[in-house]
Design a protein around this motif. Structure first.
Motif, PDB file in Angstrom:
ATOM      1  N   ALA A   9      -6.387  29.545  25.899  1.00 39.75           N
ATOM      2  CA  ALA A   9      -5.231  28.545  25.907  1.00 39.75           C
ATOM      3  C   ALA A   9      -5.380  27.934  24.547  1.00 39.75           C
ATOM      4  CB  ALA A   9      -5.244  27.863  26.950  1.00 39.75           C
ATOM      5  N   THR A  10      -6.312  28.241  23.493  1.00 38.77           N
ATOM      6  CA  THR A  10      -6.288  27.739  22.095  1.00 38.77           C
ATOM      7  C   THR A  10      -5.893  28.726  21.232  1.00 38.77           C
ATOM      8  OG1 THR A  10      -8.056  26.334  22.873  1.00 38.77           O
ATOM      9  CG2 THR A  10      -7.854  26.609  20.543  1.00 38.77           C
ATOM     10  N   THR A  11      -5.051  28.131  20.352  1.00 42.64           N
ATOM     11  CA  THR A  11      -4.625  29.164  19.155  1.00 42.64           C
ATOM     12  C   THR A  11      -5.296  29.060  18.071  1.00 42.64           C
ATOM     13  OG1 THR A  11      -2.414  29.346  20.203  1.00 42.64           O
ATOM     14  CG2 THR A  11      -2.646  29.674  17.967  1.00 42.64           C
ATOM     15  N   THR A  12      -5.644  30.144  17.499  1.00 40.32           N
ATOM     16  CA  THR A  12      -6.056  29.910  15.887  1.00 40.32           C
ATOM     17  C   THR A  12      -5.326  30.867  15.123  1.00 40.32           C
ATOM     18  OG1 THR A  12      -8.300  29.497  16.762  1.00 40.32           O
ATOM     19  CG2 THR A  12      -8.291  30.229  14.602  1.00 40.32           C
ATOM     20  N   VAL A  13      -4.780  30.447  13.971  1.00 39.90           N
ATOM     21  CA  VAL A  13      -3.856  31.487  13.339  1.00 39.90           C
ATOM     22  C   VAL A  13      -4.894  32.053  11.852  1.00 39.90           C
ATOM     23  CG1 VAL A  13      -1.976  31.386  11.725  1.00 39.90           C
ATOM     24  CG2 VAL A  13      -1.922  30.047  13.794  1.00 39.90           C
ATOM     25  N   THR A  14      -4.963  33.203  11.954  1.00 39.53           N
ATOM     26  CA  THR A  14      -5.754  33.983  10.950  1.00 39.53           C
ATOM     27  C   THR A  14      -4.955  34.813  10.067  1.00 39.53           C
ATOM     28  OG1 THR A  14      -6.081  35.694  12.560  1.00 39.53           O
ATOM     29  CG2 THR A  14      -7.644  33.729  12.556  1.00 39.53           C
ATOM     30  N   TYR A  33      -1.771  22.201   9.917  1.00 38.62           N
ATOM     31  CA  TYR A  33      -1.377  21.238   8.975  1.00 38.62           C
ATOM     32  C   TYR A  33      -2.706  20.678   8.302  1.00 38.62           C
ATOM     33  CZ  TYR A  33       0.367  16.767   7.239  1.00 38.62           C
ATOM     34  OH  TYR A  33       0.680  15.608   6.504  1.00 38.62           O
ATOM     35  N   ALA A  34      -2.660  20.709   6.800  1.00 36.96           N
ATOM     36  CA  ALA A  34      -3.396  20.225   6.039  1.00 36.96           C
ATOM     37  C   ALA A  34      -3.223  19.265   5.190  1.00 36.96           C
ATOM     38  CB  ALA A  34      -4.540  21.396   5.386  1.00 36.96           C
ATOM     39  N   ASN A 102      -7.005  22.587  14.073  1.00 39.01           N
ATOM     40  CA  ASN A 102      -7.199  22.792  12.654  1.00 39.01           C
ATOM     41  C   ASN A 102      -8.514  23.409  12.668  1.00 39.01           C
ATOM     42  OD1 ASN A 102      -4.946  22.255  11.118  1.00 39.01           O
ATOM     43  ND2 ASN A 102      -5.669  20.400  10.479  1.00 39.01           N
ATOM     44  N   PRO A 103      -8.895  24.245  12.034  1.00 43.31           N
ATOM     45  CA  PRO A 103     -10.224  24.837  11.603  1.00 43.31           C
ATOM     46  C   PRO A 103     -11.245  23.773  11.515  1.00 43.31           C
ATOM     47  CG  PRO A 103      -8.803  26.134  10.593  1.00 43.31           C
ATOM     48  CD  PRO A 103      -8.062  25.079  10.932  1.00 43.31           C
ATOM     49  N   GLY A 105     -13.698  21.386   9.416  1.00 39.84           N
ATOM     50  CA  GLY A 105     -13.665  21.080   7.899  1.00 39.84           C
ATOM     51  C   GLY A 105     -12.474  20.934   7.375  1.00 39.84           C
ATOM     52  N   VAL A 106     -11.244  21.397   8.222  1.00 42.82           N
ATOM     53  CA  VAL A 106      -9.900  21.075   7.529  1.00 42.82           C
ATOM     54  C   VAL A 106      -9.457  19.763   7.998  1.00 42.82           C
ATOM     55  CG1 VAL A 106      -7.571  21.527   7.502  1.00 42.82           C
ATOM     56  CG2 VAL A 106      -9.408  23.475   7.564  1.00 42.82           C
ATOM     57  N   LYS A 107      -8.923  18.803   6.913  1.00 42.39           N
ATOM     58  CA  LYS A 107      -8.411  17.448   7.147  1.00 42.39           C
ATOM     59  C   LYS A 107      -7.204  17.516   7.356  1.00 42.39           C
ATOM     60  CE  LYS A 107     -12.534  15.367   5.031  1.00 42.39           C
ATOM     61  NZ  LYS A 107     -12.908  14.157   4.125  1.00 42.39           N
ATOM     62  N   PRO A 108      -6.391  16.718   8.398  1.00 45.20           N
ATOM     63  CA  PRO A 108      -7.025  15.861   9.359  1.00 45.20           C
ATOM     64  C   PRO A 108      -7.389  16.720  10.449  1.00 45.20           C
ATOM     65  CG  PRO A 108      -4.549  15.814   9.585  1.00 45.20           C
ATOM     66  CD  PRO A 108      -4.871  16.558   8.280  1.00 45.20           C
ATOM     67  N   ASP A 109      -8.287  16.349  11.283  1.00 47.49           N
ATOM     68  CA  ASP A 109      -8.843  16.675  12.476  1.00 47.49           C
ATOM     69  C   ASP A 109      -7.578  16.533  13.541  1.00 47.49           C
ATOM     70  OD1 ASP A 109     -10.074  17.722  14.598  1.00 47.49           O
ATOM     71  OD2 ASP A 109     -11.790  16.178  14.554  1.00 47.49           O
TER      72      ASP A 109
END
Length: 135
Positions: A9-14, A33-34, A102-103, A105-109
């Protein structure tokens, strides 16, 4: 080509890059969103706009050290967002992701939750979900 993988149930866009044979299998995470801004209001507006693209925003909460005024100059912004996906999307064969992050290290968390998942977390007494009820 852009792909979306859903796990637990967690999406990661690659995105896959195919510039060489060795890089063909490599994947690079793309942020939902970065923004490296240190302005909370600018981050809030940008997040609200971005989440509005996938559904109706119900709650945006600042979390982490900034919520409790314990941040230092290098602290990032942490946001917890709850949205309601359109009914047609929820009832479709491919429902929306329950959780988007967000992955590292990407801001904001950010943690973006569809309202159904948020209600499950509140019912399970998840501290962060319950805390957001008492902003």
């Amino acid at each position: 080509t852009a792909t979306t993988a859903t796990t637990a149930a967690t999406t990661t866009v690659t995105t896959k890059t195919a510039s060489s044979a060795t890089e063909a299998a490599a994947t690079e995470a793309v942020a939902f969103y970065a923004n490296d801004s240190n302005s909370c209001s600018e981050l809030f507006k940008g997040l609200f706009t971005r989440v509005s693209e996938i559904g109706r925003v119900l709650l945006v909460s600042l979390t982490g050290s900034r919520r409790f005024n314990l941040h230092v100059g290098e602290s990032d912004h942490d946001f917890y967002i709850v949205y309601a996906a359109p009914t047609a999307s929820v009832l479709s064969v491919n429902p929306p992701a329950h959780t988007i992050k967000n992955p590292p290290g990407v801001k904001p968390d950010i943690t973006v939750l569809e309202v159904q998942r948020y209600c499950q977390l509140v019912a399970q007494s998840d501290p962060r979900a319950v805390e957001c009820l008492f902003m």
